[in-house]
Design a protein around this motif. Structure first.
Motif, PDB file in Angstrom:
ATOM      1  N   UNK A 110      -4.121 -19.914  20.804  1.00 34.28           N
ATOM      2  CA  UNK A 110      -5.047 -20.350  21.851  1.00 34.28           C
ATOM      3  C   UNK A 110      -4.409 -20.233  23.229  1.00 34.28           C
ATOM      4  N   UNK A 111      -3.126 -20.605  23.325  1.00 31.70           N
ATOM      5  CA  UNK A 111      -2.462 -20.599  24.632  1.00 31.70           C
ATOM      6  C   UNK A 111      -2.133 -19.189  25.119  1.00 31.70           C
ATOM      7  N   UNK A 112      -2.032 -18.219  24.190  1.00 33.12           N
ATOM      8  CA  UNK A 112      -1.614 -16.872  24.578  1.00 33.12           C
ATOM      9  C   UNK A 112      -2.684 -15.811  24.314  1.00 33.12           C
ATOM     10  N   UNK A 113      -3.916 -16.223  24.195  1.00 34.67           N
ATOM     11  CA  UNK A 113      -4.973 -15.273  23.871  1.00 34.67           C
ATOM     12  C   UNK A 113      -5.421 -14.449  25.077  1.00 34.67           C
ATOM     13  N   UNK A 114      -4.990 -14.819  26.278  1.00 37.28           N
ATOM     14  CA  UNK A 114      -5.328 -14.013  27.456  1.00 37.28           C
ATOM     15  C   UNK A 114      -6.669 -14.347  28.073  1.00 37.28           C
ATOM     16  N   UNK A 115      -7.409 -15.254  27.485  1.00 41.29           N
ATOM     17  CA  UNK A 115      -8.700 -15.685  28.024  1.00 41.29           C
ATOM     18  C   UNK A 115      -8.743 -17.204  28.045  1.00 41.29           C
ATOM     19  N   UNK A 116      -9.519 -17.728  28.980  1.00 36.85           N
ATOM     20  CA  UNK A 116      -9.686 -19.177  29.063  1.00 36.85           C
ATOM     21  C   UNK A 116     -10.566 -19.644  27.910  1.00 36.85           C
ATOM     22  N   UNK A 117     -10.185 -20.761  27.280  1.00 40.62           N
ATOM     23  CA  UNK A 117     -10.932 -21.266  26.123  1.00 40.62           C
ATOM     24  C   UNK A 117     -11.106 -22.775  26.232  1.00 40.62           C
ATOM     25  N   UNK A 118     -12.297 -23.227  25.882  1.00 46.56           N
ATOM     26  CA  UNK A 118     -12.569 -24.663  25.829  1.00 46.56           C
ATOM     27  C   UNK A 118     -13.453 -24.933  24.617  1.00 46.56           C
ATOM     28  N   UNK A 119     -13.134 -26.005  23.893  1.00 47.85           N
ATOM     29  CA  UNK A 119     -13.933 -26.413  22.730  1.00 47.85           C
ATOM     30  C   UNK A 119     -14.530 -27.780  23.021  1.00 47.85           C
TER      31      UNK A 119
ATOM     32  N   UNK B 192     -17.094 -30.930  21.523  1.00 49.16           N
ATOM     33  CA  UNK B 192     -17.667 -31.462  20.285  1.00 49.16           C
ATOM     34  C   UNK B 192     -19.163 -31.731  20.432  1.00 49.16           C
ATOM     35  N   UNK B 193     -19.756 -32.301  19.391  1.00 51.94           N
ATOM     36  CA  UNK B 193     -21.210 -32.514  19.364  1.00 51.94           C
ATOM     37  C   UNK B 193     -21.691 -33.433  20.474  1.00 51.94           C
ATOM     38  N   UNK B 194     -20.811 -34.340  20.920  1.00 51.66           N
ATOM     39  CA  UNK B 194     -21.197 -35.297  21.957  1.00 51.66           C
ATOM     40  C   UNK B 194     -20.974 -34.765  23.370  1.00 51.66           C
ATOM     41  N   UNK B 195     -20.487 -33.538  23.478  1.00 49.16           N
ATOM     42  CA  UNK B 195     -20.215 -32.966  24.799  1.00 49.16           C
ATOM     43  C   UNK B 195     -18.841 -33.309  25.329  1.00 49.16           C
ATOM     44  N   UNK B 196     -17.977 -33.853  24.473  1.00 45.73           N
ATOM     45  CA  UNK B 196     -16.623 -34.238  24.888  1.00 45.73           C
ATOM     46  C   UNK B 196     -15.655 -33.088  24.634  1.00 45.73           C
ATOM     47  N   UNK B 197     -14.783 -32.841  25.600  1.00 43.23           N
ATOM     48  CA  UNK B 197     -13.811 -31.755  25.476  1.00 43.23           C
ATOM     49  C   UNK B 197     -12.750 -32.143  24.457  1.00 43.23           C
ATOM     50  N   UNK B 198     -12.536 -31.282  23.459  1.00 47.77           N
ATOM     51  CA  UNK B 198     -11.510 -31.538  22.447  1.00 47.77           C
ATOM     52  C   UNK B 198     -10.312 -30.613  22.608  1.00 47.77           C
ATOM     53  N   UNK B 199     -10.530 -29.388  23.067  1.00 45.26           N
ATOM     54  CA  UNK B 199      -9.447 -28.420  23.284  1.00 45.26           C
ATOM     55  C   UNK B 199      -9.721 -27.655  24.564  1.00 45.26           C
ATOM     56  N   UNK B 200      -8.673 -27.471  25.373  1.00 48.41           N
ATOM     57  CA  UNK B 200      -8.753 -26.603  26.559  1.00 48.41           C
ATOM     58  C   UNK B 200      -7.379 -25.977  26.749  1.00 48.41           C
ATOM     59  N   UNK B 201      -7.313 -24.642  26.742  1.00 47.96           N
ATOM     60  CA  UNK B 201      -5.990 -24.020  26.859  1.00 47.96           C
ATOM     61  C   UNK B 201      -5.524 -23.981  28.310  1.00 47.96           C
TER      62      UNK B 201
ATOM     63  N   UNK C 140      -1.041 -25.606  12.701  1.00 41.04           N
ATOM     64  CA  UNK C 140      -1.420 -26.156  14.010  1.00 41.04           C
ATOM     65  C   UNK C 140      -0.634 -25.490  15.134  1.00 41.04           C
ATOM     66  N   UNK C 141       0.661 -25.237  14.894  1.00 40.35           N
ATOM     67  CA  UNK C 141       1.490 -24.577  15.898  1.00 40.35           C
ATOM     68  C   UNK C 141       1.037 -23.127  16.097  1.00 40.35           C
ATOM     69  N   UNK C 142       0.693 -22.466  14.992  1.00 42.98           N
ATOM     70  CA  UNK C 142       0.184 -21.095  15.110  1.00 42.98           C
ATOM     71  C   UNK C 142      -1.113 -21.055  15.897  1.00 42.98           C
ATOM     72  N   UNK C 143      -2.018 -21.987  15.572  1.00 43.84           N
ATOM     73  CA  UNK C 143      -3.299 -22.041  16.272  1.00 43.84           C
ATOM     74  C   UNK C 143      -3.089 -22.337  17.755  1.00 43.84           C
ATOM     75  N   UNK C 144      -2.189 -23.268  18.052  1.00 44.78           N
ATOM     76  CA  UNK C 144      -1.911 -23.610  19.450  1.00 44.78           C
ATOM     77  C   UNK C 144      -1.325 -22.418  20.195  1.00 44.78           C
ATOM     78  N   UNK C 145      -0.384 -21.715  19.548  1.00 44.15           N
ATOM     79  CA  UNK C 145       0.211 -20.532  20.170  1.00 44.15           C
ATOM     80  C   UNK C 145      -0.840 -19.464  20.422  1.00 44.15           C
TER      81      UNK C 145
END
Length: 483
Positions: free
Chosen positions: A147-156, A158-167, A140-145
């Motif tokens: 996502x936070x340092x990938x150099x591009x904006x990211x948002x995930x 879910x199926x209901x249209x609710x934001x689950x991840x945003x860096x 989880x820490x690797x994934x978070x690192x």
């Protein structure tokens, strides 16, 4: 004796007490019959009073024996329950802690071999769960690192249209906070309409989709390369979508500047060269015999050659400033001295238009800058103010400071700049009033040079303008501090 609180113990005691009570009642009923048989068989001459006394003594002894038996059975039952049920209770409590997520819990139960085997199994399970939790936290820490340092904006989403991840980069680009997006529908975040349409498209098609979109944020046009794809879990279960937003505004801007540069340089060079060539051909065709025409044409050729020289000098200057590794010679510099020198240089142009300076300098301020480059900056800004202001107006110069910067404001009463044009005025060859700047000999490179020099000082330049009322250029240069 401390009795356990286990329900089974009380059931055991109740049953034991019931059995002893029934036994006592039976013995109590049989006692008179047995005594009578004994007395009649042996012909013992007991009186009725002696028989009653013997009954009482027998009842007392019987009650005492029953009480002792009850206490003994209770003690033995307690020991048995402690040996059998307490270890099971300990293992059960450990299992409850594991269910709660406390993988550090361990069982220390003792008892029969079966209980020891159960304890061992529970402890092995706890250790395995602890290792799995550690691995999950690391992943989880690797994934978070990532996502936070990938150099591009990211948002995930879910199926209901609710934001689950945003860096963090996504939140920064769209001026949001984590609390504003967590658990909310993406349509309620106030995202640009173009991005919302793109997300809807990925939801509808459930296929990877890529598109370059143009958005407007805070009255500024930005360009984004957006990629969207569905997120599929185990057994093909559709979990939602992920959107990656890459900012290509700078690339688009540089490409546009490159195109404009080639077009504008070609145009700017063609005009004086065409004039010089045309008048030279006219003179060669015989116009040189007319002295008056000769002097007029030579004057025009001289002016156009000067214009060409200024353009080439500005291009060379801009090229030098934009080179990697360009540095200014920073030293303690008086803003007052810099401004006085800039006023001296531009005074002749002021006099031509009967304009005046209004100087507001409450006290001198020292900044960390290159004196010659600062004079170049403010000379250019004052010249622009003179060029774009009508005659008999005032140019106001102010010196002040905030906590970290020395500030110089150059304010005029000129034509002003449209709000939509302000972001472009520092581009090369961009002119607010093309006809006026060309007539005045401007190359359209001055403000581009100013911006680069201000940035080389690690400063800022801000613009405030109202069409028809004037423009204020505010330059901020870091203060000089002795320590």
């Amino acid at each position: 004796m401390k009795l356990p609180s286990n329900r089974l113990f009380f059931i055991f005691i109740a049953l034991t007490g019931s059995v002893i009570a029934v036994l006592g009642i039976v013995l109590g009923q049989l006692f008179p019959f047995l005594m009578e048989k004994i007395f009649l068989t042996n012909h013992i001459p007991f009186t009725e009073e002696q028989i009653d006394e013997l009954k009482i003594q027998f009842a007392f002894v019987l009650a005492l024996l029953l009480l002792i038996a009850f206490l003994l059975i209770a003690y033995i039952g307690n020991r048995l329950i402690q040996e059998l049920l307490n270890p099971i209770e300990n293992v059960t409590q450990t299992a409850r802690e594991l269910i709660k997520g406390n993988y550090l819990a361990r069982s220390y139960a003792n008892g029969p071999a079966t209980i020891l085997e159960l304890r061992k199994s529970i402890n092995i399970l706890a250790r395995n769960l602890q290792e799995i939790e550690k691995m999950r936290e690391i992943e989880e820490e690797r994934l978070k690192t990532l996502i936070e340092n990938m150099g591009s904006a990211l948002i995930m989403i879910d199926r209901e249209g609710t934001v689950s991840i945003a860096n963090a980069l996504f939140l920064e680009e769209f001026h949001l906070t984590f609390l504003e997006v967590e658990g909310r529908n993406f349509l309620s975040l106030g995202l640009p309409r173009e991005l919302e349409k793109f997300i809807d498209q990925v939801f509808l098609t459930e296929l990877p989709y890529r598109k370059q979109i143009e958005m407007e944020i805070n009255n500024e046009k930005i360009y984004k390369q957006v990629y969207g794809a569905p997120v599929v879990g185990e057994h093909g279960r559709w979990l939602g979508i992920v959107i990656v937003v890459h900012d290509i505004t700078e690339l688009i801007r540089l490409e546009q500047i490159r195109k404009d540069f080639v077009a504008n340089v070609s145009h700017e060079l063609r005009t004086p060269i065409t004039s010089i060539k045309g008048f030279s051909e006219t003179l060669l065709d015989g116009a040189y015999r007319d002295e008056k025409m000769l002097l007029s044409f030579l004057e025009i050729i001289y002016q156009e050659s000067n214009r060409l020289q200024v353009l080439i000098q500005d291009l060379l200057e801009l090229s030098k400033i934009e080179q990697h590794g360009f540095k200014v010679q920073l030293e303690p510099t008086s803003l007052k001295d810099v401004l006085i020198r800039a006023v001296e240089v531009t005074s002749p142009k002021m006099d031509e238009k009967n304009m005046e300076f209004d100087v507001d300098i409450q006290r001198d301020i020292k900044v960390f800058g290159d004196k010659n480059r600062l004079i170049q900056i403010f000379t250019n800004l004052i010249t622009n103010s003179i060029t774009y202001s009508p005659p008999h107006t005032v140019i106001t110069l102010r010196i002040k400071e905030d906590g970290d910067h020395g500030i110089v404001e150059v304010e005029d009463e000129g034509i002003g700049i449209e709000k939509s044009e302000i972001p472009r005025i520092f581009e090369r060859f961009y002119r607010v009033d093309k006809a006026r700047s060309r007539n005045s000999g401007g190359t359209g490179l001055g403000l581009a040079i100013v911006k680069h020099l201000v940035e080389a000082h690690r400063g800022k330049i801000e613009v405030e303008s109202t069409v028809g009322k004037g423009t204020c250029m505010r330059v901020k240069i870091p203060l000089y501090r002795e320590n």
